[in-house]
Scaffold this motif. Structure first.
Motif, PDB file in Angstrom:
ATOM      1  N   VAL A 148       0.733  -1.235  -0.024  1.00 32.01           N
ATOM      2  CA  VAL A 148      -0.028   0.128   0.076  1.00 32.01           C
ATOM      3  C   VAL A 148       0.884   1.062   0.099  1.00 32.01           C
ATOM      4  O   VAL A 148       2.179   1.286   0.877  1.00 32.01           O
ATOM      5  N   ASN A 149       0.537   2.205  -0.827  1.00 26.93           N
ATOM      6  CA  ASN A 149       1.385   3.501  -1.121  1.00 26.93           C
ATOM      7  C   ASN A 149       1.778   4.002   0.471  1.00 26.93           C
ATOM      8  O   ASN A 149       2.696   4.358   0.756  1.00 26.93           O
ATOM      9  N   CYS A 150       0.575   3.961   1.398  1.00 28.15           N
ATOM     10  CA  CYS A 150       0.817   4.639   2.570  1.00 28.15           C
ATOM     11  C   CYS A 150       1.990   3.973   3.455  1.00 28.15           C
ATOM     12  O   CYS A 150       2.791   4.715   4.153  1.00 28.15           O
ATOM     13  N   SER A 151       2.578   2.722   3.085  1.00 28.50           N
ATOM     14  CA  SER A 151       3.402   2.187   4.009  1.00 28.50           C
ATOM     15  C   SER A 151       4.722   2.821   3.764  1.00 28.50           C
ATOM     16  O   SER A 151       5.964   2.671   4.256  1.00 28.50           O
ATOM     17  N   LEU A 152       4.948   3.526   2.653  1.00 29.87           N
ATOM     18  CA  LEU A 152       6.163   4.415   2.255  1.00 29.87           C
ATOM     19  C   LEU A 152       6.102   5.992   2.193  1.00 29.87           C
ATOM     20  O   LEU A 152       6.629   6.682   1.926  1.00 29.87           O
ATOM     21  N   CYS A 153       4.913   6.342   2.903  1.00 26.94           N
ATOM     22  CA  CYS A 153       4.534   7.700   2.655  1.00 26.94           C
ATOM     23  C   CYS A 153       4.863   8.531   4.081  1.00 26.94           C
ATOM     24  O   CYS A 153       4.297   7.661   5.042  1.00 26.94           O
ATOM     25  N   LYS A 154       5.291   9.438   4.180  1.00 25.14           N
ATOM     26  CA  LYS A 154       5.596   9.891   5.532  1.00 25.14           C
ATOM     27  C   LYS A 154       4.736  11.130   5.849  1.00 25.14           C
ATOM     28  O   LYS A 154       4.915  11.789   7.162  1.00 25.14           O
ATOM     29  N   LYS A 155       3.600  11.424   4.990  1.00 24.15           N
ATOM     30  CA  LYS A 155       2.925  12.348   5.290  1.00 24.15           C
ATOM     31  C   LYS A 155       1.961  12.154   6.705  1.00 24.15           C
ATOM     32  O   LYS A 155       1.655  10.818   6.861  1.00 24.15           O
ATOM     33  N   LYS A 156       1.475  13.051   7.391  1.00 23.14           N
ATOM     34  CA  LYS A 156       0.425  12.962   8.244  1.00 23.14           C
ATOM     35  C   LYS A 156      -0.838  12.941   7.582  1.00 23.14           C
ATOM     36  O   LYS A 156      -1.311  13.991   6.880  1.00 23.14           O
ATOM     37  N   CYS A 157      -1.458  12.058   7.810  1.00 22.72           N
ATOM     38  CA  CYS A 157      -2.897  11.952   6.658  1.00 22.72           C
ATOM     39  C   CYS A 157      -3.928  11.065   7.389  1.00 22.72           C
ATOM     40  O   CYS A 157      -3.802   9.972   7.866  1.00 22.72           O
ATOM     41  N   ILE A 158      -5.204  11.706   7.234  1.00 27.27           N
ATOM     42  CA  ILE A 158      -6.376  10.990   8.026  1.00 27.27           C
ATOM     43  C   ILE A 158      -6.767   9.828   7.008  1.00 27.27           C
ATOM     44  O   ILE A 158      -7.398   8.871   7.578  1.00 27.27           O
ATOM     45  N   LYS A 159      -6.412   9.817   5.824  1.00 27.90           N
ATOM     46  CA  LYS A 159      -6.674   8.530   5.013  1.00 27.90           C
ATOM     47  C   LYS A 159      -5.750   7.504   5.067  1.00 27.90           C
ATOM     48  O   LYS A 159      -5.850   6.454   4.254  1.00 27.90           O
ATOM     49  N   ARG A 160      -4.641   7.516   5.807  1.00 26.40           N
ATOM     50  CA  ARG A 160      -3.662   6.505   5.992  1.00 26.40           C
ATOM     51  C   ARG A 160      -4.257   5.267   6.187  1.00 26.40           C
ATOM     52  O   ARG A 160      -5.283   4.888   6.977  1.00 26.40           O
ATOM     53  N   ARG A 161      -3.950   4.395   5.263  1.00 25.79           N
ATOM     54  CA  ARG A 161      -4.395   2.845   5.304  1.00 25.79           C
ATOM     55  C   ARG A 161      -3.449   1.955   5.947  1.00 25.79           C
ATOM     56  O   ARG A 161      -3.948   0.646   6.315  1.00 25.79           O
TER      57      ARG A 161
HETATM   58  S1  SF4 Z   1      -3.614   8.256   1.698  1.00 22.87           S
HETATM   59 FE1  SF4 Z   1      -2.349   9.878   2.951  1.00 22.87          FE
HETATM   60  S2  SF4 Z   1      -0.695   8.345   4.061  1.00 22.87           S
HETATM   61 FE2  SF4 Z   1      -1.578   7.094   2.284  1.00 22.87          FE
HETATM   62  S3  SF4 Z   1      -0.177   7.374   0.545  1.00 22.87           S
HETATM   63 FE3  SF4 Z   1      -1.771   9.103   0.398  1.00 22.87          FE
HETATM   64  S4  SF4 Z   1      -1.040  10.662   1.344  1.00 22.87           S
HETATM   65 FE4  SF4 Z   1       0.177   9.202   2.126  1.00 22.87          FE
END
Ligand code: SF4
Length: 220
Positions: free
Chosen positions: A194-207
């Motif tokens: 899942v892209n979120c596993s490599l994403c450092k953003k704070k994000c409410i949609k994080r999976r």
């Molecule tokens: S949903 Fe949020 S945490 Fe997941 S990849 Fe997109 S920006 Fe990053």
């Protein structure tokens, strides 16, 4: 190259079966409004998608070429270097529910559209599995990680060609209209990615959680 237009994509439009609403608080005014909207709009929603099957033509360290277009990306190289074919895709929840804004809060309409998008993405993966024998399909979306920025949408849209056919427009900032539209490369055999596993953003949609080790393996 095979190009497939699915318009509409048939999804499960029932709050009890939709992934986003699993675990949702049911004793709230918001929930009641969501149920009301879903029960009354099955006839008007029109989720849709375009797929294009294409070859992985060339693999070089940190660079992948699809349909003559070279993409410089450590992520794409890591995920696609051993594959022969992938699907390019644009999937949209559509904007048909926007007519409800005013009668209902925009935030509630938006969460339903997001839920439709998730169901449509799942349905597209099922379609590819059923028709092309792919399993454990994962997706790589331009803009989800700095390594493969949103500007790459320009090339994906050129390669997919005529996204207007499903009512999707690429804006000057390379984001898409309507909202709740996603572009991606879909590929075989990586169910847990899942892209979120490599994403450092704070994000409410994080999976899922950020995976530091995997990030270091691919990008350092
Ligand atoms: S949903 Fe949020 S945490 Fe997941 S990849 Fe997109 S920006 Fe990053």
């Amino acid at each position: 190259m095979e190009r497939i237009v699915l318009n509409p994509v048939k999804i499960s439009y029932n709050i009890d079966k939709m992934e986003v609403f699993k675990g949702f608080k049911t004793d709230s005014k918001t929930f009641d409004l969501i149920v009301e909207i879903i029960e009354n709009t099955g006839e008007i929603i029109r989720p849709r998608a375009i797929l294009k099957w294409c070859n992985v033509e060339k693999v070089e360290q940190g660079c992948i070429t699809l349909m003559g277009q070279a993409f410089t990306s450590k992520l794409l190289f890591d995920k696609l270097c051993h594959l022969e074919k992938v699907f390019l895709s644009i999937v949209t929840a559509g904007d048909e529910l926007d007519v409800l804004i005013g009668k209902y809060p925009a935030s509630i309409v938006d969460i339903i559209k997001y839920a439709i998008l998730i169901e449509t993405r799942n349905e597209i993966k099922k379609y590819i599995s059923d028709n092309f024998g792919y399993n454990d399909i994962a997706e790589l979306c331009p803009g989800s990680l700095p390594d493969w920025p949103v500007e790459n949408n320009y090339f994906l849209f050129e390669m997919i060609n005529n996204a207007c056919e499903i009512g999707v427009i690429l804006k000057n900032d390379y984001f898409m209209k309507p909202l709740n539209t996603v572009s991606s490369i879909l590929y075989n055999g990586d169910k847990d990615y899942v892209n979120c596993s490599l994403c450092k953003k704070k994000c409410i949609k994080r999976r899922c959680k950020f995976n530091k080790n995997e990030y270091k393996r691919i990008f350092d």
